[in-house]
Design a protein around this motif. Structure first.
Motif, PDB file in Angstrom:
ATOM      1  N   LEU A  14       2.946 -23.143  -4.068  1.00  0.00           N
ATOM      2  CA  LEU A  14       1.347 -23.612  -4.933  1.00  0.00           C
ATOM      3  C   LEU A  14       0.494 -22.398  -3.858  1.00  0.00           C
ATOM      4  N   VAL A  15      -0.142 -23.429  -2.629  1.00  0.00           N
ATOM      5  CA  VAL A  15      -1.608 -23.014  -1.924  1.00  0.00           C
ATOM      6  C   VAL A  15      -0.919 -21.193  -2.501  1.00  0.00           C
ATOM      7  N   ALA A  16      -0.079 -20.058  -1.735  1.00  0.00           N
ATOM      8  CA  ALA A  16       0.014 -19.203  -2.027  1.00  0.00           C
ATOM      9  C   ALA A  16      -0.320 -18.261  -3.506  1.00  0.00           C
ATOM     10  N   ARG A  17       0.461 -18.894  -4.721  1.00  0.00           N
ATOM     11  CA  ARG A  17      -0.372 -18.811  -6.484  1.00  0.00           C
ATOM     12  C   ARG A  17      -1.921 -19.120  -6.471  1.00  0.00           C
ATOM     13  N   ARG A  18      -1.899 -20.704  -5.807  1.00  0.00           N
ATOM     14  CA  ARG A  18      -3.351 -20.823  -5.852  1.00  0.00           C
ATOM     15  C   ARG A  18      -4.396 -19.280  -5.616  1.00  0.00           C
ATOM     16  N   GLU A  19      -3.931 -18.852  -3.873  1.00  0.00           N
ATOM     17  CA  GLU A  19      -4.956 -17.756  -3.436  1.00  0.00           C
ATOM     18  C   GLU A  19      -4.826 -17.112  -4.708  1.00  0.00           C
ATOM     19  N   MET A  20      -3.599 -16.982  -4.337  1.00  0.00           N
ATOM     20  CA  MET A  20      -3.511 -15.395  -5.786  1.00  0.00           C
ATOM     21  C   MET A  20      -4.334 -15.173  -6.764  1.00  0.00           C
ATOM     22  N   ARG A  21      -4.479 -16.505  -8.278  1.00  0.00           N
ATOM     23  CA  ARG A  21      -5.258 -16.552  -9.336  1.00  0.00           C
ATOM     24  C   ARG A  21      -6.948 -15.723  -8.385  1.00  0.00           C
ATOM     25  N   ILE A  22      -7.415 -16.907  -7.078  1.00  0.00           N
ATOM     26  CA  ILE A  22      -9.001 -16.269  -7.001  1.00  0.00           C
ATOM     27  C   ILE A  22      -8.814 -14.583  -6.185  1.00  0.00           C
ATOM     28  N   ALA A  23      -8.102 -14.394  -5.783  1.00  0.00           N
ATOM     29  CA  ALA A  23      -8.316 -12.939  -5.180  1.00  0.00           C
ATOM     30  C   ALA A  23      -8.227 -11.979  -6.020  1.00  0.00           C
ATOM     31  N   SER A  24      -9.663 -11.837  -6.661  1.00  0.00           N
ATOM     32  CA  SER A  24      -9.695 -10.597  -7.911  1.00  0.00           C
ATOM     33  C   SER A  24      -9.980  -9.751  -6.850  1.00  0.00           C
ATOM     34  N   LYS A  25     -10.298  -9.583  -5.237  1.00  0.00           N
ATOM     35  CA  LYS A  25     -10.832  -8.040  -4.380  1.00  0.00           C
ATOM     36  C   LYS A  25      -9.970  -7.717  -3.256  1.00  0.00           C
ATOM     37  N   VAL A  26      -9.701  -8.772  -2.981  1.00  0.00           N
ATOM     38  CA  VAL A  26      -9.285  -9.552  -1.513  1.00  0.00           C
ATOM     39  C   VAL A  26      -8.303 -10.337  -1.346  1.00  0.00           C
ATOM     40  N   LEU A  27      -7.021 -10.295  -0.607  1.00  0.00           N
ATOM     41  CA  LEU A  27      -5.978 -10.954  -0.354  1.00  0.00           C
ATOM     42  C   LEU A  27      -6.224 -11.180   0.955  1.00  0.00           C
ATOM     43  N   VAL A  28      -6.042 -11.870   1.276  1.00  0.00           N
ATOM     44  CA  VAL A  28      -5.815 -12.529   3.038  1.00  0.00           C
ATOM     45  C   VAL A  28      -4.851 -12.874   2.877  1.00  0.00           C
ATOM     46  N   ALA A  29      -3.370 -12.632   3.710  1.00  0.00           N
ATOM     47  CA  ALA A  29      -2.085 -13.359   3.473  1.00  0.00           C
ATOM     48  C   ALA A  29      -1.592 -13.390   4.909  1.00  0.00           C
ATOM     49  N   ALA A  30      -1.855 -14.837   5.423  1.00  0.00           N
ATOM     50  CA  ALA A  30      -1.061 -15.177   6.206  1.00  0.00           C
ATOM     51  C   ALA A  30       0.095 -15.810   6.798  1.00  0.00           C
ATOM     52  N   TYR A  31       1.381 -14.849   7.281  1.00  0.00           N
ATOM     53  CA  TYR A  31       2.552 -14.851   7.539  1.00  0.00           C
ATOM     54  C   TYR A  31       2.814 -16.193   6.349  1.00  0.00           C
ATOM     55  N   PRO A  32       2.546 -15.258   5.409  1.00  0.00           N
ATOM     56  CA  PRO A  32       2.619 -16.038   4.115  1.00  0.00           C
ATOM     57  C   PRO A  32       4.295 -16.074   3.669  1.00  0.00           C
ATOM     58  N   SER A  33       4.980 -15.723   4.112  1.00  0.00           N
ATOM     59  CA  SER A  33       7.050 -16.410   3.988  1.00  0.00           C
ATOM     60  C   SER A  33       7.411 -17.175   4.822  1.00  0.00           C
ATOM     61  N   ARG A  34       6.971 -17.644   5.396  1.00  0.00           N
ATOM     62  CA  ARG A  34       7.162 -18.889   7.113  1.00  0.00           C
ATOM     63  C   ARG A  34       7.578 -20.408   5.512  1.00  0.00           C
ATOM     64  N   GLY A  35       8.572 -21.035   5.826  1.00  0.00           N
ATOM     65  CA  GLY A  35       9.083 -21.620   5.149  1.00  0.00           C
ATOM     66  C   GLY A  35       9.244 -21.297   3.899  1.00  0.00           C
ATOM     67  N   LEU A  36       9.727 -20.258   3.381  1.00  0.00           N
ATOM     68  CA  LEU A  36       9.785 -20.023   1.954  1.00  0.00           C
ATOM     69  C   LEU A  36      11.300 -19.685   2.083  1.00  0.00           C
ATOM     70  N   ASP A  37      12.598 -19.703   0.754  1.00  0.00           N
ATOM     71  CA  ASP A  37      13.368 -19.459   1.010  1.00  0.00           C
ATOM     72  C   ASP A  37      13.013 -18.083   0.705  1.00  0.00           C
ATOM     73  N   VAL A  38      14.838 -17.207   0.404  1.00  0.00           N
ATOM     74  CA  VAL A  38      14.747 -15.748   0.963  1.00  0.00           C
ATOM     75  C   VAL A  38      14.535 -15.680  -0.706  1.00  0.00           C
ATOM     76  N   GLY A  39      14.971 -15.874  -1.445  1.00  0.00           N
ATOM     77  CA  GLY A  39      14.374 -15.572  -3.018  1.00  0.00           C
ATOM     78  C   GLY A  39      13.091 -15.855  -3.047  1.00  0.00           C
ATOM     79  N   ALA A  40      12.364 -16.872  -3.013  1.00  0.00           N
ATOM     80  CA  ALA A  40      10.754 -17.289  -3.225  1.00  0.00           C
ATOM     81  C   ALA A  40       9.765 -16.537  -2.519  1.00  0.00           C
ATOM     82  N   ILE A  41      10.294 -15.837  -1.360  1.00  0.00           N
ATOM     83  CA  ILE A  41       9.981 -15.052  -0.059  1.00  0.00           C
ATOM     84  C   ILE A  41       9.707 -13.304  -0.479  1.00  0.00           C
TER      85      ILE A  41
END
Ligand SMILES: Nc1ncnc2c1ncn2[C@@H]1O[C@H](COP(=O)(O)OP(=O)(O)OP(=O)(O)O)[C@@H](O)[C@H]1O
Ligand SMILES: [Mg+2]
Length: 517
Positions: free
Chosen positions: A419-446
């Motif tokens: 949910l956090v990842a999607r919310r942030e991707m929506r507002i990142a029209s210029k730059v996205l800073v993603a820190a360890y975005p795959s932590r806690g995600l299952d393989v499909g979600a990664i």
């Protein structure tokens, strides 16, 4: 001293723990649906499944933290009803949670004392704490306050606290999600030892390679139901993933994108002084990112990754240097201004800085667009528009939400991250800073998320991907920079990178290893 002799029956006899038809309902939603599992001594038993499959729910029932709606549990063949975790602990069940429950302003020893049921004096307890931590090679200083400790050290407290109860059965819910690879290796040594001592372990993880290496048995959940039991050593990571998801998972490799020639994000000589004892000083960091580029930042955790993502998103003030977006300087230390300029941030610690856990799913989903139409028009907040947006974000994030009014902490750990990842991707029209975005995600979600990163890149967004997964970085990035003790050690095209070069740079050896640009 912990009793080193094997406890309980031998493998093959009566199981230590058995669940029969265990079911947990939330309204009409079935978080656990008729689950039967058997846990035996001297066994490391993996519990696998996609985000939201029901893993944490099941172990919380076994630990007496939540009550099942139906079904029963047997302990050494006898029916077991638990009215709370202290009853579980009394039988010899210990647990290390997915999200820690420590008090920051108390010392290690005080935190341990709060979680123990024993009646020994504080002095005796502290002595035992030191002894257990020494015996298992999990060093801890009982006098230090928790806020001063790294995530790995915090987890060590929870593990030592559980071991001090001499458990016959220890549950660990995604213990390696927050650990560096080195810390994870140390944990595996401890778990092997606990197994050799005759204890049983139930181990939740999304890292299938580590499950194959460590576990003797695996139970796989999908949509709240048990779908398989297998020997993970006889499976491949791909076959385990297939059982979890019910379909094949393909690894994402980013096809080359079209870069714009204009720099989108320019960081010049950036420095920052940390304000906590575990913080890292950033020193003269210079980076340039064009629109349509993914810059992978490699490095052992704790070398300035958190600090870098904080200064790049306005959460922390710099002590020198400049940040420019599309040629305009961003100066204020104010995350709202960074949001306005089109910078999104997937933080490494989603529960602390990404979400307000007790607010509703809807409030958290719309958090970044609260003050904008259609959610707000002038002073008027439109509840229906907020609801609509929250549904849209949850759907795009592939998160099943039984009730948008419930506190967001009721979502599974991985679903919070989605949910956090999607919310942030929506507002990142210029730059996205993603820190360890795959932590806690299952393989499909990664994979889904990485695919979105590539899409964003192709729309001209500059993406900074901070990760410890080198394969992931190499598959996705156009360029790789290595962070070591708060400095950038190398910045080169990903096609010139190989694991060995990056490894050397991560260890701080730059000169001999620096690749030719
Ligand atoms: N108190 C609650 N009220 C409503 N739904 C809940 C509650 N607690 C859990 N759920 C739901 O139960 C489902 C299973 O959650 P659980 O935390 O067990 O998943 P998980 O397998 O541990 O996932 P993850 O890999 O993301 O940690 C989720 O959809 C979650 O939203
Ligand atoms: Mg979970």
């Amino acid at each position: 001293m912990l009793d080193p002799t094997p406890t309980g029956p031998r493998p093959g006899g009566t199981p230590l723990l058995q669940t029969i038809g265990l079911t947990k309902r939330y309204g009409d939603f079935l978080a656990n649906d008729q689950i039967d599992i058997e846990i035996r001594p001297q066994q490391i038993h993996a519990l696998l499944g996609e985000n939201g499959a029901g893993k944490s729910t099941l172990v919380k029932i076994i630990y007496g933290l939540i009550q099942p709606s139906e079904g029963e549990m047997r302990w050494l063949g006898e029916k077991m009803v638990l009215s709370g975790p202290s009853e579980a602990r009394a039988r010899g069940i210990g647990m290390v949670f997915q999200h820690f429950s420590l008090f920051d302003n108390l010392t290690v020893a005080e935190n341990v004392a709060l979680g123990l049921d024993g009646k020994e004096s504080f002095k005796d307890m502290s002595a035992r704490l030191e002894q257990v931590s020494r015996t298992y090679g999990l060093p801890l200083d009982p006098r230090r306050e928790v806020w001063q400790l790294s995530v790995g050290e915090r987890q060590r407290i929870e593990i030592v606290r559980a071991l001090m109860q001499n458990p016959k059965f220890l549950i660990l819910d995604e213990p390696t999600a927050v650990l560096t690879p080195q810390e994870a290796d140390q944990l595996f040594v401890v778990l092997e030892r606990l197994k050799a001592e005759g204890r049983a372990i139930l181990y939740i993880s999304h890292k299938l390679e580590e499950v194959k290496r460590l576990c003797d048995t695996a139970t796989i959940l999908r949509g709240g139901k048990k779908v398989a039991t297998c020997n993970p050593q006889a499976e491949t990571a791909a076959s385990l993933a297939r059982m979890m998801v019910g379909a094949d998972i393909k690894e994402v490799k980013a096809p080359a994108g079209r870069k714009t020639t204009v720099p989108r994000l320019v960081v010049n000589d950036l420095s920052m002084e940390p304000d906590d004892p575990h913080g890292v000083r950033l020193q003269q960091i210079s980076l340039e990112l064009k629109g349509g580029e993914i810059l992978g930042i490699a490095g052992v955790a704790g070398n300035g990754q958190r600090e870098l993502s904080q200064v790049l998103t306005g959460l922390r003030a710099t002590t020198g240097g400049t940040i420019e977006i599309d040629g305009g300087a961003v100066e204020a230390q104010d995350s709202a201004i960074f949001v306005e300029r089109g910078i999104g941030h997937i933080p490494e610690d989603r529960l602390r800085s990404g979400l307000a856990p007790s607010l509703s799913v809807t409030d958290n989903a719309v958090l970044r667009e609260y003050n904008e139409p259609p959610v707000s028009r002038g002073p008027v907040f439109d509840t229906r528009a907020a609801d609509h947006l929250a549904h849209q974000i949850a759907e795009a994030a592939d998160v099943a939400v039984p009730d948008f009014g419930m506190p967001v902490r009721n979502l599974s750990g991985g679903n919070q991250q989605r949910l956090v990842a999607r919310r942030e991707m929506r507002i990142a029209s210029k730059v996205l800073v993603a820190a360890y975005p795959s932590r806690g995600l299952d393989v499909g979600a990664i994979n889904t998320m990485l695919r979105y990163f590539v899409e964003m890149r192709d729309r001209g967004v500059a993406v900074i991907l901070i990760s410890e997964e080198l394969e992931e970085l190499l598959n996705l990035s156009d360029r790789i920079a290595v962070l070591y003790e708060g400095r950038v050690m190398g910045d080169f095209p990903a096609e010139n990178a190989n694991l060995e070069t990056i490894g050397l740079l991560m260890g701080g050896r730059s000169q001999q290893a620096a690749p030719i640009q």
